[in-house]
Design a protein around this motif. Structure first.
Motif, PDB file in Angstrom:
ATOM      1  N   ARG A 236      58.285  38.796   1.487  1.00 49.24           N
ATOM      2  CA  ARG A 236      59.138  39.979   1.555  1.00 49.24           C
ATOM      3  C   ARG A 236      59.329  39.994   3.064  1.00 49.24           C
ATOM      4  NH1 ARG A 236      55.657  41.713  -2.284  1.00 49.24           N
ATOM      5  NH2 ARG A 236      54.433  42.910  -0.702  1.00 49.24           N
ATOM      6  N   LEU A 237      58.357  39.895   3.902  1.00 49.13           N
ATOM      7  CA  LEU A 237      58.479  39.851   5.523  1.00 49.13           C
ATOM      8  C   LEU A 237      59.512  38.764   5.870  1.00 49.13           C
ATOM      9  CD1 LEU A 237      57.701  41.330   8.026  1.00 49.13           C
ATOM     10  CD2 LEU A 237      55.800  39.716   8.198  1.00 49.13           C
ATOM     11  N   HIS A 238      59.288  37.742   5.158  1.00 45.13           N
ATOM     12  CA  HIS A 238      60.150  36.500   5.604  1.00 45.13           C
ATOM     13  C   HIS A 238      61.722  36.638   5.083  1.00 45.13           C
ATOM     14  CE1 HIS A 238      61.384  32.606   6.787  1.00 45.13           C
ATOM     15  NE2 HIS A 238      61.846  32.260   5.557  1.00 45.13           N
ATOM     16  N   TYR A 239      61.500  37.290   3.839  1.00 42.35           N
ATOM     17  CA  TYR A 239      62.866  37.583   3.320  1.00 42.35           C
ATOM     18  C   TYR A 239      63.484  38.508   3.929  1.00 42.35           C
ATOM     19  CZ  TYR A 239      66.080  39.353  -0.303  1.00 42.35           C
ATOM     20  OH  TYR A 239      67.291  39.865  -0.804  1.00 42.35           O
ATOM     21  N   HIS A 240      62.981  39.550   4.277  1.00 46.78           N
ATOM     22  CA  HIS A 240      63.753  40.649   5.097  1.00 46.78           C
ATOM     23  C   HIS A 240      64.060  40.262   6.515  1.00 46.78           C
ATOM     24  CE1 HIS A 240      63.085  43.736   2.155  1.00 46.78           C
ATOM     25  NE2 HIS A 240      61.794  43.716   2.187  1.00 46.78           N
ATOM     26  N   ARG A 241      63.580  39.519   7.128  1.00 47.01           N
ATOM     27  CA  ARG A 241      63.872  39.226   8.357  1.00 47.01           C
ATOM     28  C   ARG A 241      64.895  38.032   8.137  1.00 47.01           C
ATOM     29  NH1 ARG A 241      58.196  37.572  11.514  1.00 47.01           N
ATOM     30  NH2 ARG A 241      57.539  39.795  11.676  1.00 47.01           N
ATOM     31  N   ALA A 242      64.820  37.283   7.168  1.00 47.25           N
ATOM     32  CA  ALA A 242      65.948  36.199   6.994  1.00 47.25           C
ATOM     33  C   ALA A 242      67.191  36.697   6.201  1.00 47.25           C
ATOM     34  CB  ALA A 242      65.571  35.109   5.813  1.00 47.25           C
TER      35      ALA A 242
ATOM     36  N   GLU B 272      68.212  39.868   6.931  1.00 47.63           N
ATOM     37  CA  GLU B 272      68.827  40.556   8.204  1.00 47.63           C
ATOM     38  C   GLU B 272      69.291  39.339   9.124  1.00 47.63           C
ATOM     39  OE1 GLU B 272      65.714  42.567  10.310  1.00 47.63           O
ATOM     40  OE2 GLU B 272      65.531  44.165   8.668  1.00 47.63           O
ATOM     41  N   ALA B 273      68.813  38.629   9.134  1.00 49.94           N
ATOM     42  CA  ALA B 273      69.326  37.526  10.071  1.00 49.94           C
ATOM     43  C   ALA B 273      70.771  36.840   9.230  1.00 49.94           C
ATOM     44  CB  ALA B 273      68.466  36.217  10.188  1.00 49.94           C
TER      45      ALA B 273
ATOM     46  N   TYR C  64      73.416  39.472   8.884  1.00 52.22           N
ATOM     47  CA  TYR C  64      74.166  39.356  10.496  1.00 52.22           C
ATOM     48  C   TYR C  64      74.992  38.097  10.770  1.00 52.22           C
ATOM     49  CZ  TYR C  64      74.244  39.443  15.538  1.00 52.22           C
ATOM     50  OH  TYR C  64      74.827  39.368  16.897  1.00 52.22           O
TER      51      TYR C  64
END
Length: 1849
Positions: free
Chosen positions: A903-909, A911-912, A915
């Motif tokens: 999830r952390l990776h997913y959210h960061r990914a 978001e990226a 963007y």
């Protein structure tokens, strides 16, 4: 040259065989069958053996042969003669002693037989009829010793192996038997051994015969050899010691056939050798001996030097002979000259003349012109010659260069040229030497001449053999001429013997054609012969060798077949001698025949100042003068002296006596001498020219055999009937060819009948009176028939026995097989049934057992498996559960962590990406917008865009509918998921909270964990430190433990090692002690054995010397008898009577003194081999000793006379003394007994003390070597000595009392009590009695007090000894403590401490010993003083008694009669006789007693008992003169009877047993404790009381030894003729050994004829000896020694004859010997004499018999022989093997390689090289003490002895 010699040799071989009678060869063609062996000529070995491959048929021209090396040959027969080659003898006949025993007599058989004997058997002597053929071995052989001489002495010539001693014995025997002079003719080539053979023959005569005088003539005869060899022998190319002259020595004998003198004649000395020697040769030995001895002081005047300095000794270039020391030989020559009586001055004269001859050879001449010469001035060699010869220098120098010519009117002095002067010088030297040689021979003959009348003689002719060299001159001509004469004499003698043999046997005599060399002798010596023409030519003024040769050619060439002329020479001639053709060179014949010496030179020598030189030429007349002066010569000076007619006549007479003429005359004289004697021939053969030992050159040997006449003997024998058999020998040999019905009682008729059947041609044999004569080859034919029959019989026996054995073996095997099969099959069936039962049972057992095992194993496995499964499954399940749990928990953790991370990776990914999408979309939107803006502006773009828009819209519409549906489903799912998510979120929140709390707790726990970790780290560090420390401590502990364990282990190991070492040391000590004990026992045994051997040797030497002494004594008696006889002859009517008593007494004194004084030196003296010098020296020593003893005897006699006078005076005084009363005497005797008992008691106490000391003390202290033991032993010895002193004192008292008792002479036979009563009655003065009694009482008290003091001192000494024992015990304990302390010390300190302790101990012991020594000295001085006081008091007492007794009281008082009761007579075992009856006693008891008569029924040893009882009575009377006289008379009587009847065995045995019994009686009754152990009480009472007869016992022992040796000689003389016949020759087992042909020298028949001895004869004789000795009561031990000696003689004589008789060395003879020995052993068992050692003496004979029977092929056999024959020497074993001869052809010979193997194996054995046993050896005899149980008082004297004058006491 060699090829010609080989061709000549081969041709001569064929010719020699063809010269045999045709009948001898042609009639033997039936023997030339297949496999027959023949001889064919060969250029290398002369004759070669071959075998026929096909039968010969008459008419065959070729023989098919095969040699021994396998090569085949077709041998062509001579077409003219058609003669067959000579046949070879059977192998059984090869190696025979006599060549005439060969069946085929021809040259190859002779050569082969000699070769086999010489090479294989090492036998150098062979008989050829009457000729002894001797082959020189070129090696010293041990067959000429004195034992060999003794073995051949007295033997028949055919009984022993061929030997020069056998020929000498035959000549000696024929001289004695036929009363005819004999001669031994020794001939042969130079180097063949003639001189040695002649020397040995003379040695045999000298040894066997001895000399008739004390001058030792036989030694002088032998001593002449070295002298004659030195002046007549020289080294030649063929011989190092060649005799260059012939000599004939006549040895003279007297009527008893003892040598009394000799005479020598010489022939043809080779004088030319003095001045000339060929290469590798020498002059006569004497010249080199002189040169080798030049350094001796007495030879300084001869001015000699090295042999190479002198012309006469250096020409040969070989001045030294290997192995010969000329200086030593010179000493032998001078010693021989001295022995022959040539004075030292004469010897120096001889050497002076010989040295002068050497110097004369160095004289040189200088030619002045062609016709004259001179000697240099002051020529040194000539000056020395003149000085030595004692002549004037100028005269000799003048006549050496000039000669005198005499005519009818005038005499001329003419110079001579150099060559003629040199020849004249050499002729003078030869002449001087020849005269010196004759002078020496004359002096030798004078020394050998005897003044006694010569009864007969034996001549020994040592003469040169037939000679042929490359250059043959006058010497060879004379030698061959002499050999022609000798050959003629030999042929005539052989022919004569053959004729006598035929006539004696009554055989028809037909004239045999033999070679007669008379034509050759006529050619030489007849009128106009060679010698006659030579003498005639010598008389001619201008005679020369050439003119003489022409005269020979003109006279004999083509007129005499024996004379020839060489093809290429006009100065030589050839003569066909009996041996060979010889070519002689004429040069020098005339000069040598004339032997010219100038008279003027002889006259100069005659005028010599040397006396001996004038003796040499005293009777010499002028040798033939020289011929006239040659024409045209002018003499240098002339004298007008006219010779007288007498001198001319004498000179003309001397012309005729040439050397040839003189030689012919001396040869004629020699032939007359030989014809007047019985000749014996020795032909010496030289086997090779290289002087190699035992090398056989066939060509040289055959050449000599032809030359010496051996083949001529064979030819003469072969021409008639060469083989001769006695009827008994023929019957014994060819019994196998006869049938049972052919055997008759008459042996002669039986042989005739058999021969007529076997040999159909009656001309092949003849029957004589005692022999059958066969033609040549017939014995071989009979041997062939015999061997064929034996072979057929053997085959038949073998066939039958093998068939029987095989059939028996088959039946036995079949029966055994059936039995085995039956048992095996039954056993197998039973085994099968058992096996089946066991198999079935085993199967069942196995089934159940296996089932049980499998079930049990299954159950156990199943249970184990279930358990394992349960545990493993539980373990796996638990493990799986834990794994699943961990996985589940990990999965949950991973899920949450991964989800969070995702999830952390997913959210960061997201978001990226959003963007990025926004950015990209914005960028793309901008682009699209820009593009749309552009396209929108374009219509076509719209068209394109709108193209298909509707379809797309439709599709999009459908997609939107589908998406809406999907969104609805997704919304529903989303709501459900949101609900779940919300619940899950809540749950997660609670979990998060819980986790947070857990996290906090974890943080806290983490902090705690960190703190704990730090603590754990600290603790871990501490733990690590602790662990490291613990580890180090553990390591240290382990190291310590390991070290401790190792130390403990090492200590244990050391302990174990120490224990082991201790055990080893104990074992080693025990082993060493055991070894030391064993070694000491072994050493003790060896020392005992060695001491026994030494004792036996000493005893043997002593007994030999006793034997020599008895022989000298007998000789002395004989000489004394001869002297008496001579005195009686010279003074008829006068009779001389000697004092028997004095002679006997002197003889005893001589014997006893010799025994006492000279026993030890006599024993130490070695027996010498030469008896004559020993006898003389011993005789002189004994003579000197006799004179000394006589002087001592005289002084002793004078002293005895003085003593007797003193005794008589003392007796006279004692007769005047008053006598003591009986009561006082009894009292004194009682006191004496008390003193003796006290002494015995003290002695017993001392013995007990000694035993206690030995038993109680420590072993080390009381050991025999310990110092304390020595001190105690010395003290005890001193105490014992004191006791002995006391005993002597008591004995002195006893003697005093006895002397007083015996002083009262009894007047009649009364008891002691009666005498005492009478004495009491006689004594009137009671005061005197009381005074004597008081004096004796005081004496007894004094003795008693002294005895008490001695007892006290002894007690004190015993106490002191006990104290010493205690101190020694303490010392021993202290020593042990010190030893224990020392063992703990280091080695150096231990050694030092032990040394210090030993020094201290020795010092203390020395001090103790010094103190004890001082005490002992004081004691000795005190005892001496006491003894002096005691002796003084006894003397005073005796003087008082003598003064108190009046002389008239005894005589004047009357004797009152007293009634004496008569008792029964109790005999004391003594015989009383009167002095005058002593000769009668000796005569009746010794001289006239016949062992076969009266003595047979007597008690054994009765004469000895009687003599001893007489000695006892003389001892009882205390009469030393009577004892001495009786014993001396007895000894002399025994000697006299033995001298009279010493050849009678019964007499000698009887007196040996009686002498031993007499000796035992003297020992048994001597009173010595060692001899009284077995005596009864009564016998002890009979002991001698007054005299010690130990010296007489020694004399009797010596007499017994002499009697024993005489007994041995007697039985040896009786047994000697029986031994060889009974043990060797007689066939005890009949038919085992066959008889072989013996030839001309017939042996003694081995068949038991009447009069011949057999083994039964020997056993009967042994029984007779044994029964006689037992009958005479000889001691059993002495009987055993006699039997041992008899058996030794039997064994030694048998073995010696076996070693010297080749015919006895066979397998069958070994069986006979073993059977004979077994019979002798059976005799020993029957007589219970197996322990006597007699069987051991037969051991060499037994081993020799075994050696004849064992296998002799392989190395194992050799090893077995070496281990078996330990009693035989190596020489004896090799000799037996060499002599081994098969009797039948089935036996095999011993190979030479096998004998070499034996020698190699036995080379380390150390034994004597002596071949024969010493048959004369006598074992030392001992006489073990054998007491008699016979009571002397019970002996009765038979009246038949005539001893009625003896009275029993």
């Amino acid at each position: 040259m060699d090829a010609m010699l080989l061709a000549t040799s081969t041709a001569a071989a064929v010719q020699s065989v063809s010269s045999l009678p045709h009948q001898a060869l042609d009639d033997l063609d039936y023997m030339c069958v297949k496999y027959a062996r023949i001889w064919i000529p060969d250029p290398e070995v002369v004759w070669k053996s071959a075998e026929l491959l096909k039968d010969y048929k008459p008419g065959d021209k070729v023989l098919h042969l095969r040699f021994e090396d396998g090569k085949d040959l077709e041998y062509k027969l001579d077409p003219k003669t058609k003669e067959l080659p000579p046949l070879r003898n059977p192998d059984i006949l090869v190696g025979e002693n006599d060549l005439t025993a060969l069946s085929y007599l021809h040259e190859p058989a002779v050569l082969h037989n000699l070769k086999v004997r010489f090479i294989d058997s090492k036998l150098i002597y062979t008989y050829c009829g009457i000729v002894l053929v001797a082959i020189n071995p070129y090696e010293q052989l041990p067959i000429y010793g004195e034992d060999i001489i003794n073995a051949y002495s007295g033997q028949n010539m055919g009984d022993m192996d061929p030997h020069i001693f056998a020929v000498a014995e035959e000549a000696y025997k024929q001289m004695a038997r036929d009363e005819r002079n004999q001669s031994i003719i020794v001939s042969g080539e130079s180097g063949a051994g003639k001189t040695v053979s002649a020397k040995y023959a003379m040695r045999y005569f000298a040894t066997v015969s001895g000399s008739a005088s004390e001058a030792n003539v036989e030694e002088k005869v032998l001593a002449s050899n070295p002298i004659m060899e030195s002046i007549g022998n020289a080294k030649t190319t063929r011989n190092d010691n060649s005799s260059r002259f012939g000599k004939y020595i006549e040895i003279g004998f007297d009527k008893r056939y003892r040598i009394i003198g000799a005479n020598m004649r010489t022939y043809l000395l080779e004088k030319s050798r003095v001045v000339f020697q060929a290469e590798e040769e020498r002059n006569y030995h004497i010249f080199y001996q002189l040169c080798a001895s030049a350094a001796l002081p007495e030879f300084k005047t001869l001015r000699l030097g090295n042999a190479n300095y002198f012309h006469y000794t250096k020409q040969g270039g070989s001045p030294v002979i290997d192995g010969i020391d000329d200086a030593k030989e010179m000493m032998n020559t001078r010693r021989a000259c001295t022995l022959l009586g040539i004075a030292d001055s004469s010897q120096m004269g001889i050497f002076q003349i010989l040295a002068a001859i050497l110097h004369l050879g160095n004289v040189s001449f200088t030619s002045r012109d062609a016709d004259s010469c001179t000697i240099p001035p002051k020529h040194e060699p000539l000056r020395i010659f003149c000085d030595l010869m004692g002549v004037e220098y100028e005269q000799m120098a003048h006549w050496l260069c000039h000669r005198k010519l005499a005519t009818a009117t005038e005499t001329y002095i003419k110079p001579i040229p150099k060559l003629q002067a040199t020849n004249a010088r050499d002729a003078l030297a030869k002449h001087i030497y020849a005269n010196l040689f004759n002078w020496i021979v004359d002096h030798v003959n004078r020394a050998l001449h005897s003044t006694m009348k010569q009864h007969s003689f034996i001549g020994v002719l040592d003469i040169y053999g037939f000679e042929t060299f490359e250059i043959n001159s006058f010497e060879q001509f004379c030698i061959n001429y002499a050999n022609e004469k000798l050959q003629q004499q030999f042929n005539m003698h052989v022919f004569k013997l053959e004729q006598e043999e035929y006539m004696r046997e009554q055989i028809p005599w037909t004239l045999i054609d033999f070679y007669d060399n008379q034509p050759c002798i006529n050619l030489i010596e007849a009128k106009l012969g060679v010698l006659d023409l030579l003498d005639e030519e010598c008389k001619m003024p201008k005679g020369s060798d050439n003119s003489w040769a022409q005269k020979l050619y003109n006279t004999h060439l083509n007129k005499t077949a024996l004379f020839e002329k060489p093809r290429l020479s006009n100065k030589a001639f050839i003569i066909q001698h009996f041996a060979d053709k010889v070519e002689y060179q004429c040069e020098g014949f005339l000069e040598k025949n004339k032997d010219t010496v100038y008279e003027e030179q002889i006259q100069v020598l005659k005028s010599s100042k040397l006396k001996m030189l004038s003796e040499l030429f005293l009777d010499v007349k002028a040798i033939s003068p020289t011929s006239a002066t040659p024409s045209g010569r002018t003499p240098l000076s002339r004298t007008a002296v006219k010779p007288t007619k007498s001198k001319m006549a004498q000179a003309s007479k001397e012309h005729k006596k040439t050397v040839g003429h003189q030689f012919r005359n001396s040869l004629q004289l020699l032939m007359e001498t030989l014809n007047a004697t019985t000749p014996h021939y020795v032909r010496c053969i030289k086997p090779n020219d290289f002087k190699f030992p035992f090398m056989f050159d066939e060509k040289r040997t055959v050449q000599q055999l032809r030359a010496c006449g051996v083949l001529e003997t064979i030819r003469i024998s072969a021409a008639g009937f060469p083989s001769r058999w006695t009827y008994q020998e023929f019957f014994s040999r060819y019994r196998v060819l006869m049938k049972q019905r052919d055997v008759l009682s008459d042996r002669k008729q039986t042989c005739k009948n058999v021969l007529e059947k076997l040999i159909l041609d009656k001309d092949k044999y003849q029957f004589g009176k005692t022999k059958i004569f066969f033609r040549a080859g017939q014995v071989a034919y009979l041997e062939k028939i015999r061997s064929d029959k034996l072979r057929a019989a053997c085959v038949r026996i073998q066939k039958t026995i093998r068939g029987w054995l095989m059939r028996k073996k088959y039946l036995r095997m079949r029966k055994a097989a059936i039995t085995v099969q039956r048992y095996v099959r039954g056993y197998q069936a039973r085994c099968l049934a058992t096996f089946l039962r066991r198999t079935r049972a085993a199967t069942i057992i196995q089934k159940f057992q296996r089932m049980y095992i499998i079930r049990k194993r299954y159950r156990r496995t199943r249970a184990a498996t279930v358990v394992l499964q349960s545990y493993s499954r539980g373990y796996i399940a638990r493990k799986l559960y834990r794994k699943m749990l961990r996985e589940h928990k990990a999965t949950v953790l991973q899920k949450h962590v991964r989800g969070w991370l995702a999830r952390l990776h997913y959210h960061r990914a997201l978001e990226a990406i959003v963007y990025l999408q926004c950015c990209y979309r914005r960028m793309m939107a901008k682009r699209e917008l820009k593009k749309l803006k552009i396209e929108a502006r374009s219509v076509e773009h719209y068209k394109k865009l709108n193209f298909g828009m509707e379809n797309k819209i439709m599709q999009l519409q459908r997609k939107i509918d589908e998406q809406s549906k999907d969104s609805k489903s997704l919304l529903e799912k989303l709501t459900s998921l949101e609900a779940a998510y919300s619940s899950e979120t809540e749950k997660l929140k609670s979990d998060v909270e819980r986790l947070k709390t857990s996290e906090e707790e974890a943080k806290n726990a983490t902090n705690r964990v960190l703190s704990l970790q730090e603590e754990i780290t600290k603790l871990q560090k501490e733990l690590h430190q602790t662990q490291s420390e613990k580890k180090s401590i553990k390591e240290k502990a382990e190291i310590y433990k390991r070290e401790t364990d190792q130390l403990v282990q090492e200590l244990k190991e050391q302990n174990t090692l120490l224990k082991k070492e201790k055990d080893d040391l104990n074992h080693r000590i025990q082993d060493q002690a055991k070894e030391m004990t064993d070694a000491m026992e072994k050493k003790l045994l060896e020392e005992t054995k060695q001491l026994e051997l030494d004792l036996n040797d000493e005893r043997l030497r002593y007994q030999n010397l006793l034997n020599e002494f008895s022989r000298l004594e007998e000789r002395y008696d004989d000489l004394k008898d001869e002297m008496k006889l001579m005195v009686n002859i010279s003074k008829p009517g006068h009779k001389r009577t000697d004092s028997t008593h004095s002679s006997n007494e002197s003889e005893y004194t001589y014997s006893s003194e010799i025994t006492e004084a000279e026993e030890f030196p006599m024993r130490m003296e070695e027996p010498s081999e030469k008896k004559a010098p020993l006898d003389m020296s011993l005789f002189l020593k004994l003579q000197k000793r006799v004179s000394e003893l006589e002087q001592e005897k005289q002084s002793l006699q004078d002293e005895l006379d003085r003593k007797e006078e003193q005794v008589l005076k003392a007796k006279a005084k004692e007769e005047e003394r008053p006598q003591m009363r009986g009561a006082e005497l009894e009292y004194e005797s009682l006191k004496r007994q008390e003193l003796e008992s006290e002494n015995k008691k003290l002695k017993n106490e001392l013995n007990e003390l000694r035993k206690a000391l030995i038993e109680k003390s420590a072993p080390g202290v009381t050991a025999p070597g310990a110092p304390a033991y020595r001190v105690l032993l010395e003290q005890m010895t001193s105490v014992s000595e004191e006791l002995e002193v006391r005993k002597e004192e008591v004995l002195i008292l006893r003697s005093q009392l006895m002397s007083q008792k015996e002083a009262i002479p009894p007047k009649n036979t009364m008891t002691d009590s009666t005498i005492l009563l009478e004495d009491v009655q006689k004594m009137k003065d009671k005061g005197e009695i009381a005074q004597a009694y008081i004096g004796l009482k005081e004496t007894n008290r004094l003795l008693e007090s002294q005895l008490q003091t001695q007892k006290r001192s002894h007690d004190n000494e015993m106490e002191a000894l006990r104290g010493e024992i205690q101190s020694l015990k303490e010392e021993n304990n202290r020593q042990q403590q010190l030893l224990a302390q020392n063992l703990q010390l280091p080695p150096e300190a231990r050694i030092e401490a032990s040394l210090q302790h030993e020094i201290t101990r020795l010092t203390n012991e020395n001090l103790d010993l010094m103190e004890q020594l001082e005490k002992q000295d004081k004691t000795v001085r005190k005892l001496k003083k006491q003894l002096k006081v005691f002796a003084k008091k006894i003397d005073e007492l005796e003087v008082g008694q003598m003064e108190n007794i009046s002389p008239g009281q005894i005589i004047d008082e009357p004797i009152h009669p007293v009634n004496i009761p008569r008792k029964e007579k109790d005999f004391q075992g003594m015989l009383e006789y009167k002095k005058e009856d002593e000769p009668k006693l000796v005569k009746n008891l010794i001289l006239d007693l016949k062992p076969r008569g009266v003595a047979v029924n007597l008690i054994p040893g009765l004469p000895a008992y009687i003599l001893f009882m007489c000695v006892r009575h003389a001892d009882y009377l205390n009469d030393d003169q009577k004892v001495r006289s009786l014993l001396t008379s007895t000894i002399n009587g025994i000697k006299k009877i033995l001298k009279k009847r010493g050849d009678d065995f019964e007499t000698v045995s009887f007196w040996l047993s009686n002498t031993c019994r007499f000796l035992h009686c003297l020992k048994q009754y001597s009173g010595e404790e060692g001899f009284m152990k077995h005596n009864t009480t009564r016998q002890n009472e009979h002991c001698l009381t007054n005299f010690d007869l130990a010296e007489y016992r020694q004399v009797l022992s010596d007499l017994a030894i002499q009697i024993y040796q005489q007994l041995v000689r007697v039985l040896e003389n009786i047994l000697q003729p029986m031994i060889v016949s009974g043990m060797l020759e007689h066939e005890t087992i009949q038919g085992v050994s066959g008889v072989k042909p013996t030839g001309l020298r017939k042996r003694t028949s081995s068949i038991a004829d009447e009069g011949t001895y057999t083994l039964d004869s020997i056993i009967r004789q042994l029984n007779a000896f044994h029964s006689i000795m037992c009958q005479h009561g000889m001691d059993p031990e002495l009987v055993k020694q006699v039997v041992k000696q008899m058996f030794y003689i039997i064994g030694a004589v048998t073995l010696n004859n076996l070693l010297l008789r080749k015919d006895m060395c066979s397998w069958s003879k070994g069986m006979q010997i073993r059977y004979n020995v077994s019979q002798l052993e059976e005799w020993l068992r029957d007589k219970n004499l197996m322990t006597s050692g007699a069987k051991e003496t037969l051991e060499p004979l037994i081993q020799a018999a075994q050696l004849l029977q064992v296998k002799k092929k392989t190395d194992e056999d050799a090893e077995a022989i070496c281990s078996m024959c330990n009693a035989l020497t190596t020489a004896q074993i090799v000799k037996v093997l060499n002599l081994y001869t098969p009797v039948n052809e089935f036996e095999e010979r011993v190979t030479v390689s096998f004998i070499r193997t034996i020698q190699m194996r036995m080379r380390d054995r150390k034994d004597t090289p002596q071949l024969l046993m010493d048959a004369k050896h006598i074992f030392p005899v001992t006489f073990p003490f054998n007491p008699s149980s016979l009571a002397l008082e019970t002996i009765q004297i038979p009246a038949s002895l005539g001893l009625g004058f003896l009275t029993r006491v």
